[in-house]
Scaffold this active site. Structure first.
Site, PDB file in Angstrom:
ATOM      1  N   LYS A  27       0.812  -1.207   0.000  1.00 49.24           N
ATOM      2  CA  LYS A  27       0.000   0.000   0.000  1.00 49.24           C
ATOM      3  C   LYS A  27       0.854   1.268   0.000  1.00 49.24           C
ATOM      4  O   LYS A  27       0.610   2.186  -0.781  1.00 49.24           O
ATOM      5  CB  LYS A  27      -0.843  -0.050   1.278  1.00 49.24           C
ATOM      6  CG  LYS A  27      -1.956   0.895   1.398  1.00 49.24           C
ATOM      7  CD  LYS A  27      -2.864   0.437   2.548  1.00 49.24           C
ATOM      8  CE  LYS A  27      -2.119   0.044   3.807  1.00 49.24           C
ATOM      9  NZ  LYS A  27      -1.751   1.172   4.654  1.00 49.24           N
TER      10      LYS A  27
ATOM     11  N   ARG B 177      -9.991   3.206   9.654  1.00 50.91           N
ATOM     12  CA  ARG B 177      -9.876   1.793  10.022  1.00 50.91           C
ATOM     13  C   ARG B 177     -11.206   1.200  10.482  1.00 50.91           C
ATOM     14  O   ARG B 177     -11.306  -0.003  10.669  1.00 50.91           O
ATOM     15  CB  ARG B 177      -8.867   1.616  11.160  1.00 50.91           C
ATOM     16  CG  ARG B 177      -7.436   1.771  10.715  1.00 50.91           C
ATOM     17  CD  ARG B 177      -6.513   1.503  11.892  1.00 50.91           C
ATOM     18  NE  ARG B 177      -5.215   2.104  11.679  1.00 50.91           N
ATOM     19  CZ  ARG B 177      -4.219   1.511  11.051  1.00 50.91           C
ATOM     20  NH1 ARG B 177      -4.367   0.297  10.584  1.00 50.91           N
ATOM     21  NH2 ARG B 177      -3.077   2.138  10.894  1.00 50.91           N
TER      22      ARG B 177
ATOM     23  N   ARG C 297      10.832 -13.169   4.871  1.00 54.25           N
ATOM     24  CA  ARG C 297      11.795 -12.066   4.932  1.00 54.25           C
ATOM     25  C   ARG C 297      12.906 -12.354   5.944  1.00 54.25           C
ATOM     26  O   ARG C 297      12.663 -12.825   7.044  1.00 54.25           O
ATOM     27  CB  ARG C 297      11.068 -10.770   5.341  1.00 54.25           C
ATOM     28  CG  ARG C 297      10.089 -10.315   4.294  1.00 54.25           C
ATOM     29  CD  ARG C 297       9.805  -8.854   4.402  1.00 54.25           C
ATOM     30  NE  ARG C 297       9.034  -8.516   5.588  1.00 54.25           N
ATOM     31  CZ  ARG C 297       8.147  -7.501   5.616  1.00 54.25           C
ATOM     32  NH1 ARG C 297       7.970  -6.751   4.554  1.00 54.25           N
ATOM     33  NH2 ARG C 297       7.482  -7.243   6.713  1.00 54.25           N
TER      34      ARG C 297
ATOM     35  N   ARG D 186      12.533 -10.899  11.487  1.00 53.07           N
ATOM     36  CA  ARG D 186      11.933 -10.005  12.478  1.00 53.07           C
ATOM     37  C   ARG D 186      10.850 -10.762  13.237  1.00 53.07           C
ATOM     38  O   ARG D 186      10.108 -11.517  12.640  1.00 53.07           O
ATOM     39  CB  ARG D 186      11.267  -8.814  11.769  1.00 53.07           C
ATOM     40  CG  ARG D 186      12.216  -7.744  11.340  1.00 53.07           C
ATOM     41  CD  ARG D 186      11.505  -6.469  10.958  1.00 53.07           C
ATOM     42  NE  ARG D 186      10.045  -6.646  10.773  1.00 53.07           N
ATOM     43  CZ  ARG D 186       9.215  -5.654  10.524  1.00 53.07           C
ATOM     44  NH1 ARG D 186       9.674  -4.429  10.433  1.00 53.07           N
ATOM     45  NH2 ARG D 186       7.940  -5.867  10.358  1.00 53.07           N
TER      46      ARG D 186
ATOM     47  N   ARG E 238      -2.249 -10.458  12.606  1.00 54.08           N
ATOM     48  CA  ARG E 238      -2.434  -9.104  12.063  1.00 54.08           C
ATOM     49  C   ARG E 238      -3.435  -9.104  10.915  1.00 54.08           C
ATOM     50  O   ARG E 238      -4.222  -8.172  10.757  1.00 54.08           O
ATOM     51  CB  ARG E 238      -1.082  -8.537  11.609  1.00 54.08           C
ATOM     52  CG  ARG E 238      -0.196  -8.159  12.792  1.00 54.08           C
ATOM     53  CD  ARG E 238       1.199  -7.830  12.357  1.00 54.08           C
ATOM     54  NE  ARG E 238       1.277  -6.622  11.547  1.00 54.08           N
ATOM     55  CZ  ARG E 238       2.326  -6.289  10.795  1.00 54.08           C
ATOM     56  NH1 ARG E 238       3.377  -7.093  10.751  1.00 54.08           N
ATOM     57  NH2 ARG E 238       2.324  -5.179  10.108  1.00 54.08           N
TER      58      ARG E 238
END
Ligand code: ZN
Length: 211
Positions: A13, A88, A123, A156, A167
């Site tokens: 985004k 949101r 990642r 991470r 999430r």
């Protein structure tokens, strides 16, 4: 042009917001950045926000609305703006309508959860030099080692599969009603976010230029 950009964490985004803001001369407004700027500025409101954020509390919709009103009154917003990460929930969407009037489009960048989990959980980064890798898309030459400096690569904590799944759940439960709200107004533009970054930008620009 007044746009809202919606997409789950990892959907790309921010990247698209940047491209669109440059192409159309729109201000790129992230409410997260607005809050951080206030805190940094050390104004009475900033100090209040700092205390709220440090205690893990939520900043009220009222305060965010107020910051937004001030932000869109600035000269760089005269051609319009892209809101990134806001609203949101439906109450924020209604509040936003009261401030800015009708939006031109609500762009929804859609990426299946499975693809997001793969993107994010793959990642890896180098703690020594900051180089970034991806197990599938951009793997290091030697497994687990940084190409540039040889240090052991790390993931991470935020990127582990369980955290990403959580999430995504939060995102879907919060934003589904917002998308419905804008869908009823005929404003939602759905974009396939699994295509490459450039392909997505081109498609978006082509559609938005016709508005
Ligand atoms: Zn390194």
């Amino acid at each position: 042009m007044k746009l809202v950009l919606i997409g789950c964490p990892g959907a790309g985004k921010g990247t698209q917001a940047k491209v669109l803001s440059e192409h159309f001369g729109l201000a790129h407004i992230s409410t997260g950045d607005l809050l951080r700027e206030q805190v940094k500025s050390g104004t009475p409101l900033g100090l209040k926000l700092k205390a709220i954020m440090e205690s893990g509390g939520l900043v009220s919709d009222e305060i965010v609305s107020e910051l937004l009103s001030m932000r869109i009154a600035q000269p760089d917003c005269k051609n319009g703006y892209i809101l990134d990460g806001y609203p949101r929930n439906v109450s924020q969407a209604e509040g936003l309508g009261a401030i800015v009037g009708e939006l031109d489009k609500v762009v929804l960048i859609e990426v299946p959860d499975k693809a997001i989990i793969e993107r994010m959980s793959g990642r890896r980064s180098c703690p020594a030099c900051g180089a970034m890798y991806h197990l599938k898309n951009n793997p290091p030459k030697t497994e687990g080692k940084c190409d540039k400096c040889g240090a052991e690569l790390v993931a991470r904590a935020d990127d582990n599969e369980e955290t990403v799944k959580h999430r995504l759940e939060v995102f879907h439960s919060q934003t589904a009603p917002v998308i419905d709200y804008y869908d009823k107004k005929g404003l939602v533009l759905k974009i396939d976010g699994t295509k490459g970054i450039n392909a997505i930008s081109e498609e978006l620009i082509k559609i938005l230029e016709k508005l």
